[in-house]
Design a protein around this motif. Structure first.
Motif, PDB file in Angstrom:
ATOM      1  N   ASP A   1      55.157  94.832   5.186  1.00  0.00           N
ATOM      2  CA  ASP A   1      53.942  93.707   5.719  1.00  0.00           C
ATOM      3  C   ASP A   1      52.899  93.941   6.795  1.00  0.00           C
ATOM      4  OD1 ASP A   1      56.276  92.569   4.338  1.00  0.00           O
ATOM      5  OD2 ASP A   1      57.459  92.584   6.783  1.00  0.00           O
ATOM      6  N   ASN A   2      52.760  95.035   7.015  1.00  0.00           N
ATOM      7  CA  ASN A   2      52.472  96.235   8.411  1.00  0.00           C
ATOM      8  C   ASN A   2      51.041  96.787   7.536  1.00  0.00           C
ATOM      9  OD1 ASN A   2      53.779  97.269   8.611  1.00  0.00           O
ATOM     10  ND2 ASN A   2      54.205  97.498  10.489  1.00  0.00           N
ATOM     11  N   ALA A   3      51.096  97.341   6.232  1.00  0.00           N
ATOM     12  CA  ALA A   3      50.169  98.262   5.654  1.00  0.00           C
ATOM     13  C   ALA A   3      50.242  98.590   4.442  1.00  0.00           C
ATOM     14  CB  ALA A   3      51.071 100.038   6.694  1.00  0.00           C
TER      15      ALA A   3
ATOM     16  N   GLY B   1      43.313  99.297  -0.909  1.00  0.00           N
ATOM     17  CA  GLY B   1      44.716  99.527  -1.824  1.00  0.00           C
ATOM     18  C   GLY B   1      45.537  98.822  -2.241  1.00  0.00           C
ATOM     19  N   VAL B   2      46.821  98.860  -2.037  1.00  0.00           N
ATOM     20  CA  VAL B   2      47.830  97.519  -2.864  1.00  0.00           C
ATOM     21  C   VAL B   2      48.008  97.521  -0.622  1.00  0.00           C
ATOM     22  CG1 VAL B   2      49.354  97.357  -3.311  1.00  0.00           C
ATOM     23  CG2 VAL B   2      48.586  98.557  -4.202  1.00  0.00           C
ATOM     24  N   GLU B   3      47.102  96.189  -0.952  1.00  0.00           N
ATOM     25  CA  GLU B   3      47.805  95.234   0.038  1.00  0.00           C
ATOM     26  C   GLU B   3      49.237  94.447   0.627  1.00  0.00           C
ATOM     27  OE1 GLU B   3      44.280  93.794   2.317  1.00  0.00           O
ATOM     28  OE2 GLU B   3      43.434  93.322   0.355  1.00  0.00           O
ATOM     29  N   PRO B   4      49.967  94.223   1.851  1.00  0.00           N
ATOM     30  CA  PRO B   4      50.973  93.681   2.058  1.00  0.00           C
ATOM     31  C   PRO B   4      50.801  92.372   1.021  1.00  0.00           C
ATOM     32  CG  PRO B   4      50.544  94.387   3.370  1.00  0.00           C
ATOM     33  CD  PRO B   4      48.763  94.218   2.747  1.00  0.00           C
ATOM     34  N   GLY B   5      52.196  91.865   0.448  1.00  0.00           N
ATOM     35  CA  GLY B   5      52.256  91.091  -0.719  1.00  0.00           C
ATOM     36  C   GLY B   5      51.558  90.869  -1.940  1.00  0.00           C
ATOM     37  N   TYR B   6      51.345  91.933  -3.072  1.00  0.00           N
ATOM     38  CA  TYR B   6      50.436  92.779  -3.450  1.00  0.00           C
ATOM     39  C   TYR B   6      51.347  93.416  -4.072  1.00  0.00           C
ATOM     40  CZ  TYR B   6      47.187  89.149  -2.085  1.00  0.00           C
ATOM     41  OH  TYR B   6      46.234  87.778  -1.979  1.00  0.00           O
ATOM     42  N   PHE B   7      50.829  94.154  -5.920  1.00  0.00           N
ATOM     43  CA  PHE B   7      50.667  95.171  -6.163  1.00  0.00           C
ATOM     44  C   PHE B   7      50.067  95.596  -7.556  1.00  0.00           C
ATOM     45  CE2 PHE B   7      51.747  93.687 -10.768  1.00  0.00           C
ATOM     46  CZ  PHE B   7      51.712  92.418 -11.253  1.00  0.00           C
TER      47      PHE B   7
ATOM     48  N   SER C   1      49.047 103.281   4.489  1.00  0.00           N
ATOM     49  CA  SER C   1      47.561 103.236   5.610  1.00  0.00           C
ATOM     50  C   SER C   1      48.010 104.335   7.018  1.00  0.00           C
ATOM     51  CB  SER C   1      47.135 102.372   5.498  1.00  0.00           C
ATOM     52  OG  SER C   1      48.281 100.973   5.962  1.00  0.00           O
ATOM     53  N   ASN C   2      49.427 103.622   7.344  1.00  0.00           N
ATOM     54  CA  ASN C   2      50.069 103.936   8.517  1.00  0.00           C
ATOM     55  C   ASN C   2      50.743 105.835   8.511  1.00  0.00           C
ATOM     56  OD1 ASN C   2      51.911 103.712   7.094  1.00  0.00           O
ATOM     57  ND2 ASN C   2      53.200 102.399   8.247  1.00  0.00           N
ATOM     58  N   ASP C   3      50.422 106.412   7.100  1.00  0.00           N
ATOM     59  CA  ASP C   3      50.406 108.043   7.176  1.00  0.00           C
ATOM     60  C   ASP C   3      51.970 108.014   6.428  1.00  0.00           C
ATOM     61  OD1 ASP C   3      47.958 108.529   7.644  1.00  0.00           O
ATOM     62  OD2 ASP C   3      48.722 108.587   9.663  1.00  0.00           O
TER      63      ASP C   3
END
Length: 258
Positions: free
Chosen positions: A54-56, A117-123, A149-151
């Motif tokens: 939800d946060n990356a 990139g692929v954001e939260p809630g998507y594929f 994105s948070n490694d």
């Protein structure tokens, strides 16, 4: 009423538990063919990557290709917002493709986001054309590594085993169907020359069937018209007979009254 409420609450809780327990099975990286994936043939497959956080955002995907079943052709489709790197490795044993020996094959494809990139809630789907598919196995396992994105790194590398529960981080598995048309791989000159003959036979049969159907359809109105004429003829005879009978009766009444 109280018992009904308790039963309803239990049903809702059970349904919620099923949803929670089932969610991970739909959230992992997977691979699916866009059409047939037949042994010995070529196929386009999609590596589907959902975002589980939800946060990356997912910013990188690495897919390893099985070295025990090397592929002579691996061509990724360009994906907007992603940079693609194809890695090749030397083969322990050369393979023959299109009349020549190959000493190396693609061992890994890496997609790296150039944007969000692929954001939260998507594929995101990553299409790849590959072949010739192996003929000595029913499936191909593609181990994948997903980076956020948070490694954070998630390794989808556990091979599912038949009869066992699905592992926590299952690797994408491509199921292969039986070879089509009784031959393997792309059709050679002989196979290609046979194909038009089969198609021509099918076309001829279809034409014959269509002609027969058209003939039958054309004959149907004639039969219908003939039947209608017969019915009208019978009705005319009945009406005429009724008229004659009425005339006779009328004459008798006149004679009696006289």
């Amino acid at each position: 009423m109280k018992a009904f409420r308790l039963t309803a609450a239990a049903a809702v809780a059970a349904a919620s538990a099923v949803v929670v327990l089932s969610a991970p099975a739909f959230a992992h990286v997977s691979v699916q063919p866009e059409g047939p994936a037949a042994k010995g043939g070529y196929a386009v497959v999609d590596f589907k990557v959902p975002n589980e956080r939800d946060n990356a955002s997912t910013t990188k995907l690495e897919v390893s290709f099985p070295t025990e079943h090397p592929l002579s052709s691996v061509m990724p489709e360009p994906v907007p917002g992603w940079k693609i790197d194809v890695t090749k490795s030397k083969l322990d044993k050369p393979i023959e493709a299109h009349g020549r020996q190959l000493t190396e094959a693609v061992s890994k494809v890496t997609w790296t986001a150039t944007g969000k990139g692929v954001e939260p809630g998507y594929f995101q789907k990553f299409p790849v054309s590959l072949g010739a598919l192996p003929e000595d196995t029913d499936e191909m396992v593609f181990k994948a590594i997903q980076t956020y994105s948070n490694d954070e790194v998630v390794r989808w590398i556990e091979v599912p085993q038949e009869g066992a529960e699905e592992p926590e981080n299952p690797a994408p598995v491509l199921n292969l169907s039986a070879a089509e048309d009784g031959h393997h791989g792309s059709a050679g000159p002989e196979k290609e020359s046979e194909a038009p003959s089969d198609d021509a036979s099918a076309a001829a049969e279809s034409t014959s069937t269509s002609t027969s159907t058209s003939t039958s359809a054309a004959a149907e109105p004639a039969d219908s018209t003939d039947t209608t004429a017969r019915v009208l003829g019978i009705v005319g005879i009945v009406v005429g007979a009724a008229g004659v009978a009425y005339g006779v009766l009328a004459g008798r009444r006149r004679g009696t009254s006289a």
